[in-house]
Structures are given as structure tokens and as C-alpha cells.
Scaffold this active site. Structure first.
Site, mmCIF file in Angstrom:
data_model
loop_
_atom_site.group_PDB
_atom_site.id
_atom_site.type_symbol
_atom_site.label_atom_id
_atom_site.label_comp_id
_atom_site.label_asym_id
_atom_site.label_seq_id
_atom_site.Cartn_x
_atom_site.Cartn_y
_atom_site.Cartn_z
ATOM 1 N N ILE A 13 6.741 78.816 44.108
ATOM 2 C CA ILE A 13 6.686 79.461 42.794
ATOM 3 C C ILE A 13 5.255 79.418 42.247
ATOM 4 O O ILE A 13 4.769 80.381 41.653
ATOM 5 C CB ILE A 13 7.667 78.796 41.807
ATOM 6 C CG1 ILE A 13 9.082 78.753 42.409
ATOM 7 C CG2 ILE A 13 7.698 79.547 40.483
ATOM 8 C CD1 ILE A 13 10.029 77.834 41.686
ATOM 9 N N ASP A 32 -3.134 70.520 44.096
ATOM 10 C CA ASP A 32 -2.000 70.397 45.011
ATOM 11 C C ASP A 32 -2.345 69.307 46.015
ATOM 12 O O ASP A 32 -3.489 69.223 46.466
ATOM 13 C CB ASP A 32 -1.762 71.737 45.732
ATOM 14 C CG ASP A 32 -0.342 71.869 46.279
ATOM 15 O OD1 ASP A 32 0.064 71.008 47.088
ATOM 16 O OD2 ASP A 32 0.353 72.839 45.919
ATOM 17 N N LYS A 86 11.557 68.654 45.184
ATOM 18 C CA LYS A 86 12.564 69.550 44.620
ATOM 19 C C LYS A 86 13.849 69.737 45.431
ATOM 20 O O LYS A 86 14.633 70.620 45.114
ATOM 21 C CB LYS A 86 11.940 70.924 44.354
ATOM 22 C CG LYS A 86 11.462 71.637 45.610
ATOM 23 C CD LYS A 86 10.822 72.977 45.273
ATOM 24 C CE LYS A 86 10.308 73.716 46.471
ATOM 25 N NZ LYS A 86 11.302 74.168 47.428
ATOM 26 N N SER A 126 14.729 73.248 35.314
ATOM 27 C CA SER A 126 15.747 73.754 36.232
ATOM 28 C C SER A 126 17.099 73.843 35.551
ATOM 29 O O SER A 126 17.408 73.066 34.634
ATOM 30 C CB SER A 126 15.845 72.801 37.421
ATOM 31 O OG SER A 126 16.996 73.050 38.192
ATOM 32 N N TYR A 151 17.269 64.457 41.551
ATOM 33 C CA TYR A 151 16.369 65.580 41.264
ATOM 34 C C TYR A 151 16.684 66.166 39.885
ATOM 35 O O TYR A 151 15.792 66.343 39.050
ATOM 36 C CB TYR A 151 16.497 66.672 42.334
ATOM 37 C CG TYR A 151 15.909 67.988 41.884
ATOM 38 C CD1 TYR A 151 14.531 68.150 41.806
ATOM 39 C CD2 TYR A 151 16.721 69.054 41.495
ATOM 40 C CE1 TYR A 151 13.979 69.341 41.354
ATOM 41 C CE2 TYR A 151 16.182 70.245 41.041
ATOM 42 C CZ TYR A 151 14.804 70.385 40.979
ATOM 43 O OH TYR A 151 14.269 71.553 40.511
ATOM 44 N N LYS A 155 14.456 66.280 36.080
ATOM 45 C CA LYS A 155 14.183 67.430 35.216
ATOM 46 C C LYS A 155 14.670 67.162 33.789
ATOM 47 O O LYS A 155 14.017 67.523 32.812
ATOM 48 C CB LYS A 155 14.825 68.700 35.780
ATOM 49 C CG LYS A 155 14.191 69.176 37.078
ATOM 50 C CD LYS A 155 12.696 69.423 36.934
ATOM 51 C CE LYS A 155 12.048 69.905 38.219
ATOM 52 N NZ LYS A 155 10.580 70.054 38.092
ATOM 53 N N PHE A 180 16.762 79.308 37.517
ATOM 54 C CA PHE A 180 17.979 79.326 38.302
ATOM 55 C C PHE A 180 17.532 79.317 39.785
ATOM 56 O O PHE A 180 16.805 78.393 40.157
ATOM 57 C CB PHE A 180 18.901 80.443 37.804
ATOM 58 C CG PHE A 180 19.619 79.989 36.536
ATOM 59 C CD1 PHE A 180 20.952 79.638 36.577
ATOM 60 C CD2 PHE A 180 18.921 79.812 35.342
ATOM 61 C CE1 PHE A 180 21.596 79.149 35.444
ATOM 62 C CE2 PHE A 180 19.554 79.312 34.202
ATOM 63 C CZ PHE A 180 20.899 78.986 34.262
ATOM 64 N N LEU A 202 18.933 78.029 50.680
ATOM 65 C CA LEU A 202 19.741 78.993 51.418
ATOM 66 C C LEU A 202 18.922 80.116 52.062
ATOM 67 O O LEU A 202 19.065 80.387 53.254
ATOM 68 C CB LEU A 202 20.797 79.594 50.479
ATOM 69 C CG LEU A 202 21.665 80.727 51.054
ATOM 70 C CD1 LEU A 202 22.495 80.244 52.239
ATOM 71 C CD2 LEU A 202 22.551 81.314 49.960
ATOM 72 N N ASP A 300 25.961 69.227 44.696
ATOM 73 C CA ASP A 300 26.075 70.673 44.465
ATOM 74 C C ASP A 300 27.086 70.968 43.359
ATOM 75 O O ASP A 300 28.205 70.446 43.387
ATOM 76 C CB ASP A 300 26.528 71.399 45.743
ATOM 77 C CG ASP A 300 25.368 71.739 46.661
ATOM 78 O OD1 ASP A 300 24.209 71.659 46.202
ATOM 79 O OD2 ASP A 300 25.613 72.087 47.824
#
Length: 340
Positions: A13, A32, A86, A126, A151, A155, A180, A202, A300
Site C-alpha cells: 500500500i 523502510d 500485518k 484496519s 494483529y 490496530k 478493508f 488471498l 478470521d
């Protein structure tokens, strides 16, 4: 040209956001540590924009180095803070790694921002902060539930740290963008998602399977209470997400924020099941995916998709790309990486 710091700016991102900022005329500095990114991304950003951003390899866990960096760059007018670990699954297995990397670094960055003449931060948050929300779509006023993973907890804690800091530092202005599920790649196919090792998300697993790098794709769980038994997520094109950061930064620089701490959902407002994503990819790529169902993963949630009304009206931002377009861009990027 206003100088903006982007931490984790060579990540997925971050790199797309650097492109958007440079194309709007900002001078961008990237920090970074290259722990989950590649220096090659710098060349991609430069090729797209015609300008190389300033880059410094720096581990934000090293407090003294963070302090000395900010001392050198007192003219920074905004910080976009991406740098964080992440992966939900990894965070369940290695919680302390996530708390150290995601919380300590934020504290060091914030302390340094408070020493700047102009104090603005955009925080990479998130939708995981909502946990398994009671109602769909999810609004910004939905309760922040107990996190489903370390995680997600980092956030939640990150937002609390920024909110508490804003309360007592009225010169500090912050926007937390609750993402999202970002997918896709830049239309040039010069930058995109670059997972190191086995992908945790995914879409890169889909594209790597289609490219022959992976034998088969695992779909985690097929008995969720959804239309086809698979999880529902709000998949947003990464370029749309990157544009949201530029718009949020301009909001703060233009002093158009209504309070010095604001939150916005950044999504499309549409939920798609894992099987719908697979079908969309097969349609746009012309490839048949080899996939199997696997046990559910710890951490999840069943479904999560955004109510984007606040971002659309208050922020003046709206997602422009659909699922097919995002997946096609991801496939073009994968083909570019593999020379196929």
C-alpha cells in the site's frame, strides 16, 4: 513542495501511495527496513512518476535513529504511517513480535512528530478493529469489539494511542484510515503486491496458483453462514486506497478536519465471498484455478464490508474500481513478475 514522510513506503500500500503523492506534487521521503519489502520497488515508483523519492533504510524499532531522522527533517508536514507487521495468522503464532513492531514503532514516530512545527499523521488502521461486527455494512460508529487476533489488537491499541495523544496535544492532527481488503496493482504493472515467501493474503495466492508457482489454493472454511459458505470481505483496489491517503493528507493540510482525531472506513461498500473472488479471477484471466477447501483459520471473522458513507461525504473520496478490474490488474502484475 511539501515534504511528506511515508513509513513502510516500499510495501504494497505504501508504494502505491508514494506514487499518488508524487503525482500530486509532494516531495516524498520513504523509511523502510526492507523486512517485508524489496528495494526494487523504488525503481518501479521512479519509472511510474519520473522522480525518485528520497529513501532511507531504517528500523523504526531503533528509537535513537528515529529521533535523529526527524531532527534532520524538521520540514516534514505530514507522516503516513504504514510500517507494521500485518499477517493475522502469523500474529496469532508470534504475538510479541507484533506488539513490539506495531506498537513501539508508532510510539517512537508519534513522539518525534510532536517535535515538528507541523504535526499531521495518517494512520494505517484496519477493519479488524471491529472484530466480528453485529451489523453489515460496518459504520465508523460500530463498537470496537475484542480483537480476534494480536494483529487486530495492535490496530485497536494504535488508534487508542493516537486518540489519547491528540487529546492532550491540540497541534497534532490525525486521521485513522480503517482499510478493508486491498488488492490489485498499479495499471503500469511496475509495482504491486510482493509477498515474501508463502502469501498470507488471498489474491497473491490466487495469482501465484494461476502462474504455476503454487499447486493449489486453499479456501479456509466452507461452512460459514454466508451465501456459499465462504468468508465475505470488502476487496478494494490498492490504487483507490492509495488515493484515499492523499485526500486525507490534503484534508489535514487544508485544515478541513472537524476534530483533531478522525476515523474513516476505506472500502467499496460491497462484500464478496472467497468463491466469488475466485470466479471473478477465472473470468478476467481465462485461467481455471485449482483450489480445495481447508479448515477455518483462527482469527478470521465471518464477514466484513464497509459502509463508506462518511468517507464519500466528509472526506470526498470514493472507490472507483470494481472487483474484476482489481483482479485483472493483480494478474497483469503477476505476469510481469514471472515474464509470462
Amino acid at each position: 513542495m511539501a515534504k511528506v514522510l511515508v513509513t513502510g513506503g516500499l510495501g504494497f500500500i505504501g508504494s502505491h501511495t508514494v506514487v499518488e503523492l508524487q503525482e500530486k506534487g509532494f516531495e516524498v521521503v520513504i523509511l523502510d527496513d526492507l523486512s517485508n519489502s524489496s528495494i526494487d520497488v523504488l525503481a518501479g515508483i521512479t519509472a511510474i512518476t519520473g522522480k525518485a523519492p528520497l529513501f532511507e533504510k531504517l528500523d523504526l524499532k531503533e528509537k535513537s535513529k528515529v529521533e535523529s531522522f526527524f531532527e534532520k527533517h524538521q520540514d516534514i508536514v505530514g507522516v503516513i504511517h504504514f510500517a507494521a507487521s500485518k499477517a493475522v495468522g502469523e500474529s496469532v503464532e508470534k504475538p510479541l513480535l507484533y506488539y513490539e513492531n506495531n506498537i513501539n514503532t508508532l510510539v517512537y514516530v508519534l513522539k518525534s512528530i510532536l517535535q515538528l512545527p507541523t504535526q499531521n499523521i495518517i494512520f494505517s488502521s484496519s477493519c479488524t478493529v471491529y472484530g466480528q461486527a453485529d451489523q453489515m455494512p460496518i459504520t465508523e460508529s460500530a463498537p470496537i469489539k475484542m480483537a480476534e487476533s494480536p494483529y487486530g489488537n495492535t490496530k485497536q491499541i494504535g488508534e487508542e494511542i493516537i486518540k489519547d495523544t491528540c487529546k492532550v496535544n491540540t497541534n497534532l492532527n490525525a486521521i485513522a484510515l480503517r482499510y478493508f481488503n486491498p488488492i490489485g496493482a498499479h495499471k503500469s504493472a511496475k509495482i504491486g503486491e510482493l509477498p515474501i515467501g508463502v502469501p498470507q493474503n488471498l489474491v497473491p495466492f490466487i495469482t501465484q496458483t494461476a502462474a504455476g508457482l503454487r499447486q493449489e489454493l486453499s479456501v479456509f472454511g466452507n461452512d460459514y453462514p454466508t451465501s456459499d459458505g465462504t468468508c465475505v470481505r470488502d476487496y478494494i483496489h490498492v490504487v483507490d486506497l492509495a488515493k484515499a491517503h492523499a485526500v486525507a493528507l490534503e484534508r489535514l493540510l487544508g485544515q478541513n478536519n472537524t476534530t483533531n482525531y478522525e476515523t474513516f472506513n476505506v472500502g467499496t461498500g460491497t462484500g464478496s465471498t472467497v468463491l466469488e473472488v475466485i470466479q471473478s479471477f477465472e473470468k478476467v484471466s481465462g485461467k481455471q484455478l485449482n483450489y480445495k477447501f481447508a479448515p477455518k483459520r483462527e482469527g478470521d471473522v465471518i464477514q466484513a464490508y464497509a459502509d463508506t458513507t462518511k468517507a464519500n461525504t466528509d472526506l470526498g473520496w470514493k472507490a472507483e474500481s470494481n472487483l474484476d478490474e482489481a483482479l485483472l490488474s493483480a494478474w497483469k502484475w503477476e505476469k510481469h513478475l514471472r515474464n509470462i
